[in-house]
Design a protein around this motif. Structure first.
Motif, PDB file in Angstrom:
ATOM      1  N   PHE A 159      62.491 -26.756 -36.816  1.00  0.00           N
ATOM      2  CA  PHE A 159      61.456 -25.813 -37.229  1.00  0.00           C
ATOM      3  C   PHE A 159      60.826 -26.270 -38.546  1.00  0.00           C
ATOM      4  CE2 PHE A 159      64.173 -23.359 -34.439  1.00  0.00           C
ATOM      5  CZ  PHE A 159      63.250 -22.717 -33.643  1.00  0.00           C
ATOM      6  N   ASP A 160      59.580 -25.912 -38.709  1.00  0.00           N
ATOM      7  CA  ASP A 160      58.854 -26.278 -39.917  1.00  0.00           C
ATOM      8  C   ASP A 160      59.512 -25.590 -41.108  1.00  0.00           C
ATOM      9  OD1 ASP A 160      57.069 -27.242 -41.690  1.00  0.00           O
ATOM     10  OD2 ASP A 160      55.315 -26.215 -40.900  1.00  0.00           O
ATOM     11  N   GLU A 211      56.467 -29.602 -38.575  1.00  0.00           N
ATOM     12  CA  GLU A 211      56.634 -28.933 -37.287  1.00  0.00           C
ATOM     13  C   GLU A 211      57.330 -29.863 -36.298  1.00  0.00           C
ATOM     14  OE1 GLU A 211      53.985 -26.681 -33.817  1.00  0.00           O
ATOM     15  OE2 GLU A 211      53.022 -27.518 -35.606  1.00  0.00           O
TER      16      GLU A 211
END
Length: 569
Positions: free
Chosen positions: A415-416, A461
């Motif tokens: 996940f970012d 991302e």
């Protein structure tokens, strides 16, 4: 639409919406009733004593002031409810999506869910803040005004009421005529969204083929379909718009003619006639806006229906009396699993004692990864049972089962956020010392040391700023931090360079120590030391045993081993 909205919100979030709808309805009724005071006001102003209009003007001003307060409160309630419920619906949608079977997430869901989670939820929830008040006002206020007309003169009231069913029929017919076109447009939007994702994912292939300056034909076709469907939607809505405008104008003309006839005959006074005409004119504005509002309602109803359909998709059932396994041995008892018409696993039976390592090998498409997914209960089996500690995984609560299992897939998604954020997904409440220890055990500390920003470095991302091997190290650190007794590995070193492979292999060895492990192996040299090896072919167990035993048999495993270890060239 409102019923669908309340169903989408659920019992917890529907109560403030019901209160908001009730307040908006009272406001719309008061708006219509306040116009009744125009009769005595005009009667006094046109009479011999205009000063007698002052008390009525005061009453009218008071009614308008009360209406203004209620309108402010209802609009404020709508905005507050809309912004609060937007977050609640996102949480509800996210929680529900997390409980749906993995098989539900087909390729066609990418575009649908991306549109639904973005524009769809925003549009569905904006109805509370922006659409409910004008919709209720456009329906309730004219009906209230018609009732006021009827109270003053039943003939003019009935003449105005005659337009109500005509307006209702026009709206029904217009909605029915545009429904199919709207559905087509939504389908085209979903398809285009999927094509955009596909276009972005296909960039390496397009660039490798020297087609970076060419248009992506599938995406162009989807965008052209959107343009055509939008034009069809506009043409389909036009007859309803024209029909409603003509009906409102005809009704107003009819009231004017009837009122003039009654006034000339002495049946109604001039003040009453003027009031009736003012009321009729006041009816026209909300009615004429009804077509535009109805178009927004149809678009919103489409999104609400799609959201409702997703939320009503049955998740994997939770047990009424969930059990907690006391051991961590695994067993497949005559398991059969089908995906559509295709049988992926067929009558699979095997056992794995707690603390042992099972390696699953076989050709591509033989069902290896599916076997892992059934243990984690990403799907439910069609026949037989998957058991942990002697307990059917379907009888274990989802949170309990998830806590028992750590999974590391071949394709790691990050996940970012920072590396620490991604590691903490394994155990969010872990102390910093445990997070650092897990990173060190996974050989991730050396990656962090060379990143600008260190622990605070953003991975991008999907982990775009890290290599494949570095992402694998993050996944292993996450699994180490979770410290689950059962570990599922989908060959994590098959596509790594030698340096990363050595680092990841070291981290995997630490992860597997003392745990029950099932690993899907593509490189057979990684399974030599497994306690048990299962060879799958076409969804069936064709061989099982230890490495030396399977080589001695000279069967499919030995054939695969010989091919994988044969010198190249």
């Amino acid at each position: 639409m409102i019923r669908t909205l309340l169903r989408v919100l659920g019992d917890r979030y529907a109560r403030p919406v019901r209160r908001t709808i009730a307040l908006m309805t009272v406001t719309a009724v008061l708006e219509g009733l306040s116009y009744a005071l125009l009769v005595p006001v005009l009667h006094a102003l046109l009479g011999p004593e205009p000063a007698d209009a002052v008390p009525w003007l005061t009453a009218f001003a008071g009614a308008v002031a009360v209406y203004a307060v209620l309108r402010y409160l209802s609009d404020l309630s709508g905005f507050q409810a809309g912004t609060t419920l937007l977050r609640g619906v996102y949480h509800r949608l996210g929680d529900h999506l997390a409980r749906l079977p993995i098989g539900w997430y087909g390729a066609d869901r990418v575009g649908e869910l991306s549109v639904l989670a973005g524009r769809g939820v925003l549009q569905a929830m904006s109805v509370i803040a922006h659409l409910l008040a004008p919709l209720i006002s456009a329906c309730v206020t004219p009906l209230t005004i018609v009732a006021v007309m009827t109270a003053f003169d039943w003939r003019l009231g009935l003449a105005a009421a005659a337009a109500v069913p005509v307006v209702a029929v026009i709206q029904w017919w217009s909605g029915r005529a545009t429904a199919a076109v709207d559905a087509q447009r939504v389908a085209r939007d979903d398809e285009a969204a999927g094509r955009v994702v596909e276009y972005l994912q296909a960039q390496p292939v397009l660039r490798a083929g020297g087609r970076t300056t060419e248009r992506f034909r599938l995406l162009d076709d989807s965008l052209a379909d959107i343009r055509r469907s939008s034009r069809r939607a506009t043409r389909a809505a036009l007859p309803g718009l024209v029909g409603l405008a003509l009906t409102v104008q005809a009704a107003f003309t009819g009231l004017l003619t009837l009122g003039a006839h009654l006034a000339l005959g002495g049946d109604v006074g001039v003040p009453e006639l003027l009031t009736i005409l003012v009321l009729a004119a006041r009816c026209a504005d909300p009615l004429l806006s009804l077509t535009d509002i109805a178009g927004q309602v149809r678009a919103t109803r489409t999104e609400l229906t799609r959201l409702d359909r997703v939320l009503r998709t049955p998740p994997l059932p939770e047990p009424d009396d969930p059990l907690t396994p006391e051991r961590h041995d695994l067993a497949f008892d005559r398991v059969t699993f089908r995906h559509g018409d295709h049988t992926v696993l067929d009558d699979v039976t095997l056992t794995l004692p707690a603390g042992h390592r099972l390696a699953v090998v076989g050709p591509s498409g033989s069902g290896k990864s599916t076997l892992l997914q059934l243990i984690a209960r990403f799907y439910d089996v069609d026949e037989g049972a998957v058991r942990m500690g002697g307990v059917d995984v379907r009888a274990i609560g989802s949170e309990t089962l998830t806590a028992q299992i750590a999974v590391v897939f071949q394709d790691v998604y990050l996940f970012d956020g920072t590396i620490e954020d991604n590691i903490r997904l394994g155990r969010p409440d872990a102390p910093d010392s445990d997070v650092r220890a897990a990173a060190t055990a996974a050989r991730l500390d050396e990656v962090i040391a060379r990143l600008p920003g260190g622990w605070a470095a953003d991975v991008g991302e999907g982990g775009a700023s890290l290599s494949g091997g570095e992402r694998q190290r993050v996944a292993i650190a996450r699994a180490l931090l979770k410290d689950a007794p059962v570990v599922l590995l989908d060959e994590v070193t098959s596509a790594l360079d030698p340096v990363n492979e050595a680092a990841v292999h070291e981290g995997v060895e630490r992860l597997m120590a003392g745990r029950t492990v099932v690993t899907v192996a593509h490189r057979l040299r990684t399974v030599r030391h497994a306690d048990h090896i299962v060879f799958l072919d076409d969804g069936r167990v064709v061989e099982q045993g230890r490495h030396e035993e399977l080589l001695a048999r000279g069967g499919r495993y030995a054939e695969f081993w010989n091919v994988s270890t044969a010198p190249v060239g």
